[in-house]
Design a protein around this motif. Sequence first.
Motif, PDB file in Angstrom:
ATOM      1  N   TYR A 162     -14.542  -7.671 -49.647  1.00  0.00           N
ATOM      2  CA  TYR A 162     -15.540  -8.718 -49.893  1.00  0.00           C
ATOM      3  C   TYR A 162     -16.494  -8.361 -51.040  1.00  0.00           C
ATOM      4  O   TYR A 162     -17.446  -9.089 -51.305  1.00  0.00           O
ATOM      5  CB  TYR A 162     -16.327  -8.976 -48.613  1.00  0.00           C
ATOM      6  CG  TYR A 162     -15.430  -9.166 -47.422  1.00  0.00           C
ATOM      7  CD1 TYR A 162     -14.736 -10.361 -47.247  1.00  0.00           C
ATOM      8  CD2 TYR A 162     -15.229  -8.144 -46.495  1.00  0.00           C
ATOM      9  CE1 TYR A 162     -13.875 -10.534 -46.172  1.00  0.00           C
ATOM     10  CE2 TYR A 162     -14.378  -8.318 -45.417  1.00  0.00           C
ATOM     11  CZ  TYR A 162     -13.700  -9.506 -45.262  1.00  0.00           C
ATOM     12  OH  TYR A 162     -12.840  -9.687 -44.212  1.00  0.00           O
ATOM     13  N   SER A 215     -17.176 -10.901 -53.908  1.00  0.00           N
ATOM     14  CA  SER A 215     -18.039 -12.057 -53.646  1.00  0.00           C
ATOM     15  C   SER A 215     -19.462 -11.823 -54.145  1.00  0.00           C
ATOM     16  O   SER A 215     -20.251 -12.767 -54.251  1.00  0.00           O
ATOM     17  CB  SER A 215     -18.057 -12.371 -52.145  1.00  0.00           C
ATOM     18  OG  SER A 215     -18.649 -11.300 -51.413  1.00  0.00           O
ATOM     19  N   SER A 261     -23.134  -7.329 -44.935  1.00  0.00           N
ATOM     20  CA  SER A 261     -21.798  -7.810 -44.569  1.00  0.00           C
ATOM     21  C   SER A 261     -21.585  -7.561 -43.078  1.00  0.00           C
ATOM     22  O   SER A 261     -21.757  -6.421 -42.607  1.00  0.00           O
ATOM     23  CB  SER A 261     -20.733  -7.084 -45.397  1.00  0.00           C
ATOM     24  OG  SER A 261     -19.441  -7.507 -45.019  1.00  0.00           O
ATOM     25  N   ARG A 320     -18.883  -8.341 -39.913  1.00  0.00           N
ATOM     26  CA  ARG A 320     -17.639  -8.872 -39.354  1.00  0.00           C
ATOM     27  C   ARG A 320     -17.954  -9.401 -37.953  1.00  0.00           C
ATOM     28  O   ARG A 320     -18.098  -8.644 -37.002  1.00  0.00           O
ATOM     29  CB  ARG A 320     -16.564  -7.784 -39.289  1.00  0.00           C
ATOM     30  CG  ARG A 320     -15.189  -8.331 -38.905  1.00  0.00           C
ATOM     31  CD  ARG A 320     -14.140  -7.263 -38.899  1.00  0.00           C
ATOM     32  NE  ARG A 320     -14.339  -6.291 -37.820  1.00  0.00           N
ATOM     33  CZ  ARG A 320     -13.526  -5.275 -37.555  1.00  0.00           C
ATOM     34  NH1 ARG A 320     -12.471  -5.058 -38.323  1.00  0.00           N
ATOM     35  NH2 ARG A 320     -13.786  -4.441 -36.575  1.00  0.00           N
ATOM     36  N   THR A 366     -21.457 -12.824 -45.051  1.00  0.00           N
ATOM     37  CA  THR A 366     -22.217 -12.075 -46.050  1.00  0.00           C
ATOM     38  C   THR A 366     -23.514 -12.825 -46.325  1.00  0.00           C
ATOM     39  O   THR A 366     -23.483 -13.982 -46.731  1.00  0.00           O
ATOM     40  CB  THR A 366     -21.414 -11.925 -47.353  1.00  0.00           C
ATOM     41  OG1 THR A 366     -20.161 -11.302 -47.062  1.00  0.00           O
ATOM     42  CG2 THR A 366     -22.174 -11.085 -48.354  1.00  0.00           C
ATOM     43  N   GLN A 401     -16.561 -15.724 -44.932  1.00  0.00           N
ATOM     44  CA  GLN A 401     -15.313 -15.331 -45.583  1.00  0.00           C
ATOM     45  C   GLN A 401     -14.224 -15.091 -44.543  1.00  0.00           C
ATOM     46  O   GLN A 401     -14.490 -14.605 -43.427  1.00  0.00           O
ATOM     47  CB  GLN A 401     -15.530 -14.077 -46.434  1.00  0.00           C
ATOM     48  CG  GLN A 401     -16.636 -14.261 -47.482  1.00  0.00           C
ATOM     49  CD  GLN A 401     -16.687 -13.120 -48.477  1.00  0.00           C
ATOM     50  OE1 GLN A 401     -15.736 -12.887 -49.206  1.00  0.00           O
ATOM     51  NE2 GLN A 401     -17.808 -12.409 -48.503  1.00  0.00           N
ATOM     52  N   ARG A 437     -10.231 -13.524 -44.017  1.00  0.00           N
ATOM     53  CA  ARG A 437      -9.185 -12.684 -44.600  1.00  0.00           C
ATOM     54  C   ARG A 437      -7.994 -12.608 -43.654  1.00  0.00           C
ATOM     55  O   ARG A 437      -8.128 -12.232 -42.478  1.00  0.00           O
ATOM     56  CB  ARG A 437      -9.701 -11.272 -44.882  1.00  0.00           C
ATOM     57  CG  ARG A 437      -8.685 -10.390 -45.625  1.00  0.00           C
ATOM     58  CD  ARG A 437      -9.333  -9.126 -46.123  1.00  0.00           C
ATOM     59  NE  ARG A 437      -9.616  -8.198 -45.047  1.00  0.00           N
ATOM     60  CZ  ARG A 437      -8.828  -7.174 -44.696  1.00  0.00           C
ATOM     61  NH1 ARG A 437      -7.687  -6.963 -45.342  1.00  0.00           N
ATOM     62  NH2 ARG A 437      -9.178  -6.373 -43.717  1.00  0.00           N
ATOM     63  N   TYR A 497      -8.224  -9.473 -50.634  1.00  0.00           N
ATOM     64  CA  TYR A 497      -9.579 -10.006 -50.738  1.00  0.00           C
ATOM     65  C   TYR A 497      -9.828 -11.037 -49.652  1.00  0.00           C
ATOM     66  O   TYR A 497      -8.898 -11.707 -49.180  1.00  0.00           O
ATOM     67  CB  TYR A 497      -9.807 -10.665 -52.109  1.00  0.00           C
ATOM     68  CG  TYR A 497      -9.523  -9.763 -53.288  1.00  0.00           C
ATOM     69  CD1 TYR A 497     -10.358  -8.698 -53.579  1.00  0.00           C
ATOM     70  CD2 TYR A 497      -8.420  -9.983 -54.097  1.00  0.00           C
ATOM     71  CE1 TYR A 497     -10.106  -7.869 -54.665  1.00  0.00           C
ATOM     72  CE2 TYR A 497      -8.157  -9.155 -55.190  1.00  0.00           C
ATOM     73  CZ  TYR A 497      -8.999  -8.090 -55.457  1.00  0.00           C
ATOM     74  OH  TYR A 497      -8.744  -7.276 -56.517  1.00  0.00           O
ATOM     75  N   GLY A 498     -11.096 -11.169 -49.286  1.00  0.00           N
ATOM     76  CA  GLY A 498     -11.489 -12.260 -48.415  1.00  0.00           C
ATOM     77  C   GLY A 498     -11.697 -13.531 -49.213  1.00  0.00           C
ATOM     78  O   GLY A 498     -12.020 -13.488 -50.402  1.00  0.00           O
ATOM     79  N   VAL A 512     -13.822 -17.090 -49.590  1.00  0.00           N
ATOM     80  CA  VAL A 512     -15.049 -17.776 -49.184  1.00  0.00           C
ATOM     81  C   VAL A 512     -14.670 -19.166 -48.699  1.00  0.00           C
ATOM     82  O   VAL A 512     -14.172 -19.996 -49.463  1.00  0.00           O
ATOM     83  CB  VAL A 512     -16.046 -17.854 -50.348  1.00  0.00           C
ATOM     84  CG1 VAL A 512     -17.284 -18.631 -49.923  1.00  0.00           C
ATOM     85  CG2 VAL A 512     -16.443 -16.453 -50.819  1.00  0.00           C
TER      86      VAL A 512
END
Length: 644
Positions: free
Chosen positions: A497, A500, A514, A516, A534, A549, A551, A557-558, A560
């Motif tokens: 991430y 971003s 960030s 999760r 985020t 985000q 994934r 990559y994640g 958005v």
Amino acid sequence: MQSQDVAPRPAPSPTDPVVDVEQAEAALVEHYPRLVRLAYLVLPPGLGRSRRVLTAHALTQRALPRGRTAAPAIPAQAQPGGTGARAGDPGYAFVRQRVLRSALEAGLPLTFRAWPRRAQLPVLLPQVWGLKLFPRSGGADELALDQRLSALSAEARAAYVLRGLEGLADGDVCRLLAAAGAGDPQAALAEADGVPAQYALLESPEFDACSLQARPTDLMRRRQHGKAALAAVAALAVCGALLGLPGDGWGREGAAAPPYARNPSAEAALDPAKLVKVAPAAWQSSARTDFSVWPARGDLTDDTALLRRALAVWARPGERVHVSVTPGTPSGGPPGPAQLLWAGNVDNARVVILYDGLRIARYAEPKDGTAGAAMDFARADGASGPEASAVVLDRADGNVRYLTAPWVTKAAERDLLKPGSGAMELTLTDGITSPLASPATRTGACASWNALELSGRDGTVLASDLGELVPARLTAGRPGSERDVTGAGALRGWAPYACSLADLRGQGVRAVNSWRYASQVLPEAGGTAEWVCTRAETWRGGGPRVLAQFRTPGGTYGAVVAKAENVAACGPRDPHVLAGVLWKAEGGGWYLLAAGSGTVASVEAQGGVTGSGQGNLLAVEAEQGAQAELKGALEDGRVISGLR
């Protein structure tokens, strides 16, 4: 009518030093009491003490040039060793010469064959009504010296004062008198020799036109004049009422001071001698961990001319100065004396970094002049500990160099996209890091994202350059219990991430967290996806940005899938979040996926896709391009909406 002869001034050479308005103004403000004292002593005693006071102030305030002009080839002050606050200052030498010339002209007699000069006329400003102002009385020695000086010619008084008050040698006195329009400087010196050299008395309150006493004027005459003026005031009131009507009258700022009005705070803010310079070891015994305990560092901390230019540009940046201001940061001058953090040479520039308790201000100019100067502002109020660990010192050729806090003992560069590659140590020299690649201005594909890793009293801190003076602190974890990004797990969590962060450049970002907040098993055996929120907090408080985000398993990559601004979601005040995405399985089926934080008890989709489920996850079959509105119910019954 014939005009009086004026000695022609030699044309300035292109290589001669010049004095601009800002430099002359800074010198005038810094040495205003001395210049007024000089004018008061040179003015003819026949004016009377009260009128001499007002005339001395008027002549000094009119000493500013109208534009850039050649600096006089006369030393600012002759002292042993060439030291002193005024030594070698062309701005001071210029305004002193102007004050001296005007004071000499004020003593010239008026004639019918020549136009009067401005200094020979009664002053318009400043004016004091109803009071007489005059310096405090001295002792018998001061009175005797004043009587001896009053018997001298104006040029002789000037020679005596330049010798005693300014400490100039006779040769410099002659050159200065000649430049100020004196007819025979040598004769003036000879006449001044007739007065005993009691130079210390010139510094006494007897001749201080800035420390004054007040007494009333003729009270009976004032009463008579007041009656006559009352009728005029009544007539003017009628005209004033018309001027106050909408249109081109007084306007809403009619009672405000002019933009360049002087006050003690503004003058102190422009005085480099009043800059706060913290001792190198002050941070070790202080309970504070912010910019206020940073010591003044750099090889130019005693360069008065550079510091004066930096302060003047801060207060009044010219049209050719490149000014950058992060959102929510005022760009006006400091309210009082600022704190000096750095002044020195960096690459091909001279850089000054200042702090006024609210903002970091960075002034930079080329080493070969001031053309192309830049002024950058960024808010830093409330910064403490990790957030006050570094300031951008210089950016050049895609690299950035930082000035670190005195408690930082180690610096390193780390690529967030490669958490397993380790950190590359940076050299620290007097708190300055060696250059590292900056992602702040990079364009194109995101193949790396270099961050600054600092170690010291506050542990290890990871920060990213987002194009501002203070790098943004990076954290991870549930809102309200964030932690610095240290350790392999936290670094791996940030890696997908990091790119971003490009959406947050130049937004006045203070810290980025960030989190999760959910994992979701995908339909059709698609594996387990990851949901991350985020949140970027700003220095100004308002305008935080939130990105949701998503994934997929194995994704580099994640993506958005939702973003919002000025919301409390995913933050310490409201640690809840809900977001959704339209996802295509490998088998070709489309699904609406939604995930909320752990406190979401149920999720419902309405609109182009309908469905609901218990818990914080939802997966509903959908059509390609379908749109839906998400709502979630928290465990306490409160309803939240999905990020858009």
